[in-house]
Design an enzyme around this catalytic site. Structure first.
Site, short mmCIF file in Angstrom:
data_model
loop_
_atom_site.label_atom_id
_atom_site.label_comp_id
_atom_site.label_asym_id
_atom_site.label_seq_id
_atom_site.Cartn_x
_atom_site.Cartn_y
_atom_site.Cartn_z
N GLU A 78 2.25 14.35 -49.47
CA GLU A 78 3.60 14.48 -50.09
C GLU A 78 4.54 15.78 -49.43
O GLU A 78 3.56 16.81 -49.59
CB GLU A 78 3.48 14.66 -51.75
N THR A 100 10.70 9.65 -50.19
CA THR A 100 9.35 9.04 -50.16
C THR A 100 9.51 7.37 -50.10
O THR A 100 8.46 6.90 -49.21
CB THR A 100 8.48 9.57 -51.47
N HIS A 140 4.71 18.56 -54.41
CA HIS A 140 6.24 18.18 -54.38
C HIS A 140 6.99 19.35 -54.88
O HIS A 140 6.43 20.02 -55.67
CB HIS A 140 6.27 16.97 -55.32
N ASP A 150 5.24 12.49 -45.40
CA ASP A 150 6.23 11.65 -45.75
C ASP A 150 7.51 12.07 -45.34
O ASP A 150 8.37 11.59 -45.05
CB ASP A 150 6.19 10.92 -47.28
N HIS A 151 7.70 13.39 -45.54
CA HIS A 151 9.09 13.80 -45.36
C HIS A 151 9.28 15.48 -45.24
O HIS A 151 8.01 15.95 -45.54
CB HIS A 151 10.24 13.36 -46.29
#
Length: 690
Positions: free
Chosen positions: A264, A308, A424, A483-484
């Site tokens: 994440e 996500t 996150h 993911d990002h």
């Protein structure tokens, strides 16, 4: 005593007026809705502001709908209010029943698409409905009795139109105010629309219904206009932009288990990064440089608002996310897909996704069925205590350990995706788990990022140690990817400090979008691959490693290990990166040096050709999703996914897993003589030591 009697008479007089009855209906409607929020749904309202919005959100739409009756005369006005109340009660009741089974709210797409909502329910309605659910109809019955026995008398006097109009205006003012407050607390509430729970929590059941009706109508209109011939341009493009599998790698890991480890918000700069001389991610660094790991140092995330969910869409479908909103949320339920879980299922794999959050987030509960996941182990499968969760769900160390319990029960070979959470935004971690110094940029959002990244790294290390100890690692490939971005472009001064630069420009920010992508396989020779690629390229890469041909698939990515890939990395906004040029924000930079250039005629020609390629693939991918074009696409040997075959409730999932193990005997536990391997899982999670 006389004053008390006078108050009662005044109260009766008020209730016998049109406005009095309107307020009574509105109050009872509010009371039952708020009761349902608290008892029937799990909306997760946190903090005073969200609790306030939850209390008031039934009122604006209620005022609007019941206020319609004020424009009519006499008995009709009263019966219209009752009819409005009954319709809303039916909608509330239907959602209570559906939510109990799926932890999500009904959509008009589900109602329309399935033809029969009960087909979506895993149990009979008699088992799902609880007697308390019928309380939502109690106010309707009470009001009918009050009118029938003339305890409340119908006011036949005309209600002034201007007063009725004032009520309507009031409802819209309240709606606008409510939305403004909600959007300030949750930016992009409707434009990103990542969870129906959020819309209901912030705006209310009726506003959710209106928004969903709008979405469904928009989707249906686009879908109805689409036709099979719309695929021609897509197929023609893919035919001329296909990268052949590298014979050196094709089938190299055939038959192996597949782990997808979703890191994440994890960015590439964290690899080998140090704070105060200490590695932020020592375990991932070791994995990245491993002798059996192929790692890509020019790999970019390509997400937009869906973040996500966009990453998951690209990773498992090789289709881009949408320019606005989330494709998983808007189209995940009804669209046809030919996704990795379904493809691998039909090649003998058990497929499972694991995530320590609620199943409704990003519409995973529904989208995963469309993608063909046999199992979805969400937060309902994991033991929860207040100390076990932070931010959006289970802490990573606890999640990985709990996930291992289900992994050992999966029939092999399997495809398992594990989605981490602790790293996150806003990067919160309790002190007992903080074992790494924060950076000192002075940006309160950025500085704790390395602490949660370090915690994620520790959890990853514990999980890899377990896989190695039980012998599962040698029979698996492990794909780990970010993911990002974790730090957005809004933190430029802090980013500059992290990169040891005085200032940064658009080129630096484009390169900052790199995320790690690593593939471990016992038959692979480790190396750092400098190929340029992105999340859109993951699916064909994995399929080729497993020896699965994908010549006829609709995939916009290219195998990262192919020798003839084009290496054009498209961003969702139309910018792009190639080994030669970085085009971003209207500027052109040389990718190798970061030098800003004014292109000459030869360079302009190449850049324009690359830009046309990017624009074409983005628009064609959008066409596939918006028109649901895969329903027209026949893929040899592929059976279209039947969503009704999947039930992710713990009772159904665990029962299915037990039944399969009794028949197949290929799981890790079966190989271990039926004994659990959890004794081999070692974690230093302080919460589990208490």
């Amino acid at each position: 005593m006389s004053s008390h009697i006078k108050k009662v008479k005044n109260g009766n007089r008020f209730l016998n007026s049109r406005l009095g009855f309107f307020i009574l209906v509105l109050f009872l409607f509010w009371a039952k809705t708020y009761f349902a929020y608290q008892v029937e749904f799990t909306l997760g309202a946190k903090g005073a502001l969200q609790q306030f919005l939850l209390v008031v959100n039934p009122l604006p739409a209620g005022i609007l709908l019941f206020g319609i009756a004020l424009y009519f005369r006499g008995r009709l006005s009263y019966w219209l209010m009752l009819l409005m109340d009954l319709i809303q009660s039916i909608w509330l009741f239907a959602n209570i029943v559906y939510y109990r089974e799926f932890s999500d709210f009904l959509t008009f797409g589900i109602i329309k698409g399935s033809g029969d909502v009960q087909n979506n329910l895993g149990k009979s309605l008699a088992e799902i409905i609880h007697p308390i659910d019928f309380i939502v109809f109690l106010d309707v019955i009470v009001l009918i009795l009050l009118l029938s026995f003339k305890i409340i008398k119908i006011d036949k006097r005309p209600y002034k139109i201007r007063n009725a109009f004032a009520v309507t205006v009031l409802s819209f003012v309240l709606m606008f105010g409510e939305y403004s407050i909600a959007n300030a607390d949750r930016s992009g509430l409707l434009t990103r629309s990542f969870d129906n729970n959020y819309i209901v929590k912030y705006l209310g059941m009726n506003e959710y219904a209106a928004f969903n009706a709008y979405q469904t109508q928009k989707e249906s209109r686009t879908r109805s206009k689409a036709k099979a011939s719309d695929l021609d341009s897509v197929l023609n493009y893919l035919k001329h932009n296909q990268a052949n599998a590298n014979v050196k790698y094709f089938g190299k890991e055939k038959g192996k288990n597949v782990f997808i480890i979703h890191l994440e918000s994890f960015q590439q700069f964290l690899i080998d990064y140090k704070v105060d001389g200490k590695e932020v991610t020592p375990n991932l660094n070791k994995f990245y440089h491993g002798k059996h790991t192929i790692s890509f140092d020019n790999f970019y995330h390509q997400v937009a608002q869906g973040k996500t969910s966009d990453a998951e869409m690209m990773l498992e479908n090789s289709l881009f996310g949408l320019p606005q909103g989330s494709a998983m949320v808007t189209y995940g339920t009804q669209n046809t897909f030919q996704a990795a879980p379904a493809i691998l299922d039909q090649h003998g794999y058990t497929t499972a996704a694991m995530h320590g959050d609620v199943p409704s987030f990003w519409n995973r509960e529904n989208t995963y069925k469309s993608w063909g996941y046999q199992y979805f182990f969400d937060s309902n499968y994991f033991k929860e205590k207040p100390s076990y969760s932070v931010g959006y769900g289970l802490k990573d160390k606890i999640f990985f350990k709990d996930a291992a319990n289900y992994i050992q029960q999966l029939p092999q070979p399997f495809y398992a995706k594990l989605i981490t959470l602790t790293n996150h935004y806003p990067y919160i971690l309790d002190k007992q788990n903080q074992s790494f110094p924060a950076t000192k940029t002075g940006d309160n959002t950025v500085d704790p990022y390395v602490q949660t990244a370090h915690y994620l790294d520790q959890a990853f290390g514990e999980f890899m140690n377990y896989l190695n100890k039980i012998g599962l690692l040698k029979n698996s490939i492990v794909v780990a990817y970010g993911d990002h971005y974790g730090i957005s472009n809004n933190h430029r001064p802090a980013i500059a400090q992290l990169l040891n630069k005085k200032s940064i420009n658009s080129y630096d920010l484009a390169q900052f979008q790199k995320v790690p992508f690593m593939i471990y396989g016992n038959n692979l020779k480790g190396k750092i691959d400098h190929t340029y690629g992105g999340e859109i390229d993951v699916l064909p890469t994995i399929l080729h490693l497993l020896g699965i041909k994908d010549n006829n698939t609709i995939q916009f990515g290219q195998d990262l290990l192919s020798t003839n890939r084009n290496q054009i990395v498209a961003f969702r906004d139309g910018d792009f990166v190639t080994p030669e040029y970085t085009v971003t924000g209207g500027n052109v930079y040389l990718t190798k040096t970061g030098e800003k250039i004014t292109p000459n005629s030869e360079q302009k020609k190449q850049i324009q050709a690359d830009q046309n390629h990017v624009n074409t693939e983005l628009s064609l991918s959008d066409r596939v999703i918006l028109g649901d074009l895969l329903r027209f696409h026949h893929l040899d040997g592929f059976k279209t996914v039947d969503r009704s075959q999947y039930n992710y409730k713990p009772s159904a999932g665990l029962s299915s897993l037990k039944e399969r193990n009794e028949n197949e005997h290929t799981s890790l536990m079966d190989k271990n003589g039926g004994k659990s391997t959890m004794g081999d899982y070692k974690t230093d999670a302080p919460e589990l030591k208490k």
